[in-house]
Design an enzyme around this catalytic site. Structure first.
Site, PDB file in Angstrom:
ATOM      1  N   PHE A   1       0.826  -1.193   0.000  1.00  0.00           N
ATOM      2  CA  PHE A   1       0.000   0.000   0.000  1.00  0.00           C
ATOM      3  C   PHE A   1       0.868   1.254   0.000  1.00  0.00           C
ATOM      4  CE2 PHE A   1      -2.847  -3.149   1.750  1.00  0.00           C
ATOM      5  CZ  PHE A   1      -4.107  -2.784   1.297  1.00  0.00           C
ATOM      6  N   ASP A   2       0.404   2.266  -0.725  1.00  0.00           N
ATOM      7  CA  ASP A   2       0.850   3.631  -0.491  1.00  0.00           C
ATOM      8  C   ASP A   2       0.256   4.066   0.861  1.00  0.00           C
ATOM      9  OD1 ASP A   2       1.711   6.367  -1.076  1.00  0.00           O
ATOM     10  OD2 ASP A   2      -0.396   6.751  -1.544  1.00  0.00           O
ATOM     11  N   ALA A   3       0.725   5.188   1.413  1.00  0.00           N
ATOM     12  CA  ALA A   3       0.205   5.653   2.705  1.00  0.00           C
ATOM     13  C   ALA A   3      -0.759   6.832   2.544  1.00  0.00           C
ATOM     14  CB  ALA A   3       1.352   6.021   3.643  1.00  0.00           C
TER      15      ALA A   3
ATOM     16  N   LYS B   1       9.199   6.656  -5.269  1.00  0.00           N
ATOM     17  CA  LYS B   1       8.337   6.159  -6.345  1.00  0.00           C
ATOM     18  C   LYS B   1       8.167   7.264  -7.380  1.00  0.00           C
ATOM     19  CE  LYS B   1       5.049   5.552  -3.394  1.00  0.00           C
ATOM     20  NZ  LYS B   1       3.727   5.277  -2.745  1.00  0.00           N
TER      21      LYS B   1
END
Length: 230
Positions: free
Chosen positions: A13-15, A155
């Site tokens: 997951f991204d945050a 990213k």
């Protein structure tokens, strides 16, 4: 019939705006209120004129996390006679103070814990991520937590994904899913790393011709249903 959870051994997951609300305006208002300053929408617009291009440069590998964090507060630091580093730290503290998981995040994480390995890859900053994970009770659910500031790569750079995959024990790439709200950093980054992706498209934005997520949902409840559906 099997569901998607039988396909994946890892979900990354991204945050920010994937697991957690990230309301920068509210965080800045809170921070500046602690300096007895009423931070308004015009102030925020001027802040974003500086901040947004810095994020693009950071994600393109042109500047460091420290440069981003300090440059965006240079003007305010001069006005308040404090260091940009101090203002940035106060901002991250304020963001942690107002942090809330997105709707459906807790239910999703609870439903996945113990059934699939969970990790985080974030371009956010260390001071905020660690406090948030602790305060929301998520810190035991995610391992690894890969933070671009610590690695020096952000990213969509494939290096941060390869670093995460290494920490994960080099799983088969077809068994890894990346979930994120940013089409460029999360989805293109995941595609470049050779893993499946799910775009959390909160606002119904159009796809671009060159970025094709494996899945698309508009909220975490939809993702929950997608993963668990037979």
């Amino acid at each position: 019939m099997s569901n998607l959870l039988s396909k994946y051994k890892w979900i990354l997951f991204d945050a920010d705006e994937t697991l957690f609300h990230f309301d920068a305006f509210a965080g800045l208002k809170l921070m500046f209120s602690r300096f007895d300053i009423e931070f308004n929408a015009d102030d925020f617009a001027r802040y974003q004129q500086v901040n947004k291009p810095l994020w693009v440069e950071y994600q393109n590998g042109l500047i460091s996390a420290a440069h981003l964090q300090h440059t965006r507060f240079n003007d305010w630091a001069r006005r308040l006679s404090v260091s940009p580093q101090y203002l940035n730290s106060q901002f991250l503290t304020a963001m942690a103070d107002i942090c809330q998981p997105l709707p459906g995040a807790r239910e999703l994480v609870d439903s996945l814990t113990g059934r699939v390995n969970l990790g985080i890859i974030t371009n956010g900053f260390t001071q905020l991520q660690s406090i948030r994970l602790s305060r929301t009770g998520f810190q035991d659910a995610f391992n690894p937590v890969v933070i671009s500031e610590q690695l020096g790569k952000a990213k969509p750079d494939i290096a941060i994904f390869n670093h995460a995959l290494n920490l994960m024990g080099e799983p088969e790439k077809h068994q890894v899913l990346m979930v994120g709200d940013n089409l460029h950093s999360d989805i293109l980054g995941g595609m470049n790393a050779g893993i499946d992706t799910c775009w959390l498209n909160h606002y119904g934005a159009p796809l671009t011709d060159d970025i094709a997520p494996s899945y698309q949902v508009s909220n975490l409840t939809q993702l929950h249903q997608l993963l668990h559906a037979n």
